[in-house]
Design a protein around this motif. Structure first.
Motif, PDB file in Angstrom:
ATOM      1  N   GLY A 168       0.786  -1.229   0.000  1.00 33.19           N
ATOM      2  CA  GLY A 168       0.000   0.000   0.000  1.00 33.19           C
ATOM      3  C   GLY A 168       0.815   1.275   0.000  1.00 33.19           C
ATOM      4  O   GLY A 168       0.271   2.351   0.267  1.00 33.19           O
ATOM      5  N   LEU A 169       2.093   1.173  -0.291  1.00 30.08           N
ATOM      6  CA  LEU A 169       2.962   2.356  -0.344  1.00 30.08           C
ATOM      7  C   LEU A 169       3.341   2.607  -1.803  1.00 30.08           C
ATOM      8  O   LEU A 169       4.426   2.300  -2.252  1.00 30.08           O
ATOM      9  CB  LEU A 169       4.204   2.149   0.522  1.00 30.08           C
ATOM     10  N   ASP A 170       2.394   3.175  -2.543  1.00 28.67           N
ATOM     11  CA  ASP A 170       2.557   3.336  -3.982  1.00 28.67           C
ATOM     12  C   ASP A 170       2.772   4.782  -4.409  1.00 28.67           C
ATOM     13  O   ASP A 170       2.799   5.082  -5.601  1.00 28.67           O
ATOM     14  CB  ASP A 170       1.319   2.772  -4.701  1.00 28.67           C
ATOM     15  N   SER A 171       2.899   5.661  -3.444  1.00 29.97           N
ATOM     16  CA  SER A 171       3.088   7.078  -3.771  1.00 29.97           C
ATOM     17  C   SER A 171       3.697   7.786  -2.566  1.00 29.97           C
ATOM     18  O   SER A 171       3.724   7.247  -1.453  1.00 29.97           O
ATOM     19  CB  SER A 171       1.746   7.735  -4.121  1.00 29.97           C
ATOM     20  N   ILE A 172       4.174   8.994  -2.804  1.00 27.12           N
ATOM     21  CA  ILE A 172       4.679   9.824  -1.706  1.00 27.12           C
ATOM     22  C   ILE A 172       3.564  10.054  -0.695  1.00 27.12           C
ATOM     23  O   ILE A 172       3.788  10.032   0.534  1.00 27.12           O
ATOM     24  CB  ILE A 172       5.214  11.165  -2.236  1.00 27.12           C
ATOM     25  N   GLU A 173       2.353  10.268  -1.195  1.00 28.76           N
ATOM     26  CA  GLU A 173       1.223  10.514  -0.310  1.00 28.76           C
ATOM     27  C   GLU A 173       0.949   9.306   0.584  1.00 28.76           C
ATOM     28  O   GLU A 173       0.640   9.459   1.774  1.00 28.76           O
ATOM     29  CB  GLU A 173      -0.018  10.861  -1.141  1.00 28.76           C
ATOM     30  N   ASP A 174       1.068   8.099   0.021  1.00 32.52           N
ATOM     31  CA  ASP A 174       0.850   6.881   0.818  1.00 32.52           C
ATOM     32  C   ASP A 174       1.863   6.794   1.956  1.00 32.52           C
ATOM     33  O   ASP A 174       1.500   6.506   3.105  1.00 32.52           O
ATOM     34  CB  ASP A 174       0.978   5.637  -0.063  1.00 32.52           C
ATOM     35  N   LEU A 175       3.140   7.025   1.628  1.00 30.11           N
ATOM     36  CA  LEU A 175       4.162   6.928   2.660  1.00 30.11           C
ATOM     37  C   LEU A 175       3.992   8.031   3.702  1.00 30.11           C
ATOM     38  O   LEU A 175       4.150   7.792   4.910  1.00 30.11           O
ATOM     39  CB  LEU A 175       5.559   6.985   2.045  1.00 30.11           C
ATOM     40  N   THR A 176       3.651   9.230   3.247  1.00 31.47           N
ATOM     41  CA  THR A 176       3.425  10.330   4.183  1.00 31.47           C
ATOM     42  C   THR A 176       2.282   9.997   5.134  1.00 31.47           C
ATOM     43  O   THR A 176       2.356  10.290   6.343  1.00 31.47           O
ATOM     44  CB  THR A 176       3.121  11.631   3.422  1.00 31.47           C
ATOM     45  N   GLU A 177       1.253   9.368   4.614  1.00 33.71           N
ATOM     46  CA  GLU A 177       0.130   8.962   5.466  1.00 33.71           C
ATOM     47  C   GLU A 177       0.581   7.969   6.528  1.00 33.71           C
ATOM     48  O   GLU A 177       0.205   8.085   7.706  1.00 33.71           O
ATOM     49  CB  GLU A 177      -0.979   8.352   4.607  1.00 33.71           C
ATOM     50  N   MET A 178       1.414   6.984   6.131  1.00 33.89           N
ATOM     51  CA  MET A 178       1.888   6.009   7.103  1.00 33.89           C
ATOM     52  C   MET A 178       2.761   6.667   8.160  1.00 33.89           C
ATOM     53  O   MET A 178       2.642   6.381   9.358  1.00 33.89           O
ATOM     54  CB  MET A 178       2.671   4.887   6.418  1.00 33.89           C
ATOM     55  N   LEU A 179       3.640   7.556   7.739  1.00 34.54           N
ATOM     56  CA  LEU A 179       4.532   8.226   8.681  1.00 34.54           C
ATOM     57  C   LEU A 179       3.748   9.140   9.624  1.00 34.54           C
ATOM     58  O   LEU A 179       4.072   9.241  10.818  1.00 34.54           O
ATOM     59  CB  LEU A 179       5.591   9.027   7.917  1.00 34.54           C
ATOM     60  N   THR A 180       2.721   9.786   9.104  1.00 33.99           N
ATOM     61  CA  THR A 180       1.883  10.637   9.951  1.00 33.99           C
ATOM     62  C   THR A 180       1.154   9.802  10.991  1.00 33.99           C
ATOM     63  O   THR A 180       1.060  10.190  12.172  1.00 33.99           O
ATOM     64  CB  THR A 180       0.874  11.422   9.088  1.00 33.99           C
ATOM     65  N   TRP A 181       0.643   8.649  10.570  1.00 37.38           N
ATOM     66  CA  TRP A 181       0.008   7.717  11.506  1.00 37.38           C
ATOM     67  C   TRP A 181       0.988   7.300  12.603  1.00 37.38           C
ATOM     68  O   TRP A 181       0.639   7.267  13.788  1.00 37.38           O
ATOM     69  CB  TRP A 181      -0.486   6.490  10.740  1.00 37.38           C
ATOM     70  N   ALA A 182       2.217   7.005  12.198  1.00 37.84           N
ATOM     71  CA  ALA A 182       3.230   6.589  13.176  1.00 37.84           C
ATOM     72  C   ALA A 182       3.521   7.717  14.162  1.00 37.84           C
ATOM     73  O   ALA A 182       3.664   7.484  15.366  1.00 37.84           O
ATOM     74  CB  ALA A 182       4.502   6.162  12.454  1.00 37.84           C
ATOM     75  N   LYS A 183       3.596   8.959  13.649  1.00 35.27           N
ATOM     76  CA  LYS A 183       3.849  10.112  14.514  1.00 35.27           C
ATOM     77  C   LYS A 183       2.737  10.250  15.551  1.00 35.27           C
ATOM     78  O   LYS A 183       2.993  10.495  16.746  1.00 35.27           O
ATOM     79  CB  LYS A 183       3.931  11.380  13.654  1.00 35.27           C
TER      80      LYS A 183
END
Length: 425
Positions: A168-183
């Motif tokens: 599910g990490l297919d774009s910069i937006e996807d990764l940013t969403e995961m990192l924001t969730w982690a934060k």
């Protein structure tokens, strides 16, 4: 080391009381830059080779990684005092060609080693050739950045598939969403990498540039055409992550590793060479979570991952005897066929038979991320690129400050273009 004859230590005389002639031992001087776990593993390989080849004796010397090693090679080869065999980063091949420090590897040399070009991963063997297709070194591995991640933390989320791999990490937006969730869930520095210094920042920047199909150098021109815009975008992505608190402020290399080990980062992008670090922590029960590693996800237009290769090379020495060259190629061939031990350090062996072996497939996460060899992006083929090169300096002096808000991404890219172009001109 000026005379070849002085290094062939056996005489032709018979040893009294023995049934045969004295054994002719060819002495080989080996230089490398391998420290830590890499150094331990290489020493073990050399010891095994010496035990199995009584007719050849390798004496190894390890020098400081980076510019000190390559400066030593350049000056020693120039005066005929170089080693007989050495490790070499393929990212520095253009510099080696300009300096004339490498002896070409012929098809006859490969035959002596029991090898052929078809035995190697395509990206590595291509990186080991000059522009005319002449092989200049024998690749030993492909080492690249990978995405280490906290499996325990991601369990049950949409970013982990049924096999425990990232998804599910297919774009910069996807990764940013995961990192924001982690934060938001207590990870103070969701994505850790070396944000201080040229090495880690270069690998991230170049991966993002190449994932846009961007080129740093095109026909002698730095950031030609829309490549400048792609460089700005790569810097802006990193800058945005930093401003949102998703990557650490000026983390030195050891600190970036510690952020992941301590559970403050859910994702850690670093070289495959850190696999033993996390394996050791797991065995010592000091990690506190389950980890794994995958190929860096494709976040932009195409799959691409910064990579380099440790190669085995023969210095350009006119005094090298035929016996020494044959012994050196024998050692190179043996190292390739025994490169499973090198894979234990996290590296992807360049020798395809090792990667395809059942033993390698049991190595995890190595076998899972070995696919990155098909998407390996080596440094630009230029005398200003490669390990400890002016490009690293430019990243350190311009791109890293821009990531941390001290320079606008556009200004950083334009200044990098200007500075590097001046070196090429």
């Amino acid at each position: 080391m000026t005379g070849s004859v002085s290094k062939v230590l056996a005489s032709a005389a018979l040893v009294m009381g023995m049934s045969g002639p004295a054994l002719a031992v060819v002495e080989l001087e080996w230089w490398d830059f391998l420290a830590g776990g890499d150094g331990v593993r290489m020493k073990a390989l050399i010891d095994r080779f010496n035990e199995e080849h009584p007719e050849i004796n390798i004496t190894a010397t390890t020098s400081e990684w980076g510019l000190p090693f390559y400066t030593k090679v350049r000056t020693s080869v120039a005066v005929g005092q170089g080693p007989d065999i050495m490790t070499y980063h393929l990212s520095r091949l253009p510099i080696a060609l300009e300096e004339g420090v490498l002896s070409p590897i012929t098809d006859e040399d490969l035959e002596t080693a029991g090898l052929s070009r078809d035995d190697f991963i395509a990206s590595a063997i291509e990186a080991a050739q000059d522009d005319d297709g002449q092989l200049m070194a024998v690749p030993f591995d492909v080492h690249a950045i990978v995405a280490y991640y906290n499996r325990t933390a991601l369990e049950g989320t949409d970013w982990l598939d049924a096999d425990g791999n990232l998804t599910g990490l297919d774009s910069i937006e996807d990764l940013t969403e995961m990192l924001t969730w982690a934060k938001e869930n207590g990870f103070s520095d969701p994505l850790s990498f070396q944000t201080e210094g040229g090495g880690g920042t270069w690998r991230m920047f170049y991966t993002l540039l190449r994932q846009q199909d961007g080129e740093l150098i095109t026909d002698g021109e730095v950031l030609a055409g829309d490549n400048l815009d792609k460089a700005v975008r790569a810097i802006q992505i990193l800058t945005d992550w930093r401003s949102e608190g998703l990557i650490p402020e000026q983390a030195a290399y050891p600190a970036s590793v510690a952020l992941f080990q301590s559970g403050r980062a859910v994702l850690h992008i670093n070289g495959v060479w850190e696999v033993p670090t996390f394996n050791d922590a797991t065995e010592a029960d000091t990690l506190g979570f389950e980890w794994f590693a995958n190929e860096v996800p494709q976040l932009l237009d195409r799959p691409a991952t910064w990579a380099d290769s440790h190669a085995l090379a023969i210095p350009n020495d006119a005094n090298m005897s035929a016996e020494e060259r044959e012994a050196a190629m024998t050692a190179i061939g043996w190292m390739q066929r025994n490169s499973l031990a090198w894979a234990d350090a996290g590296h992807i062996p360049a020798y395809s038979a090792t990667v395809e072996s059942a033993e390698y497939q049991e190595l995890q996460p190595n076998a899972t991320y070995a696919s990155l060899a098909d998407n390996a992006e080596f440094d630009p083929r230029s005398t200003i690129a490669g390990v400890a090169s002016p490009i690293y300096d430019s990243i350190n002096n311009l791109v890293a400050p821009a990531v941390h808000g001290f320079l606008e991404p556009q200004d950083a890219a334009e200044q990098m273009k200007q500075e590097l172009q001046a070196l090429l001109d």
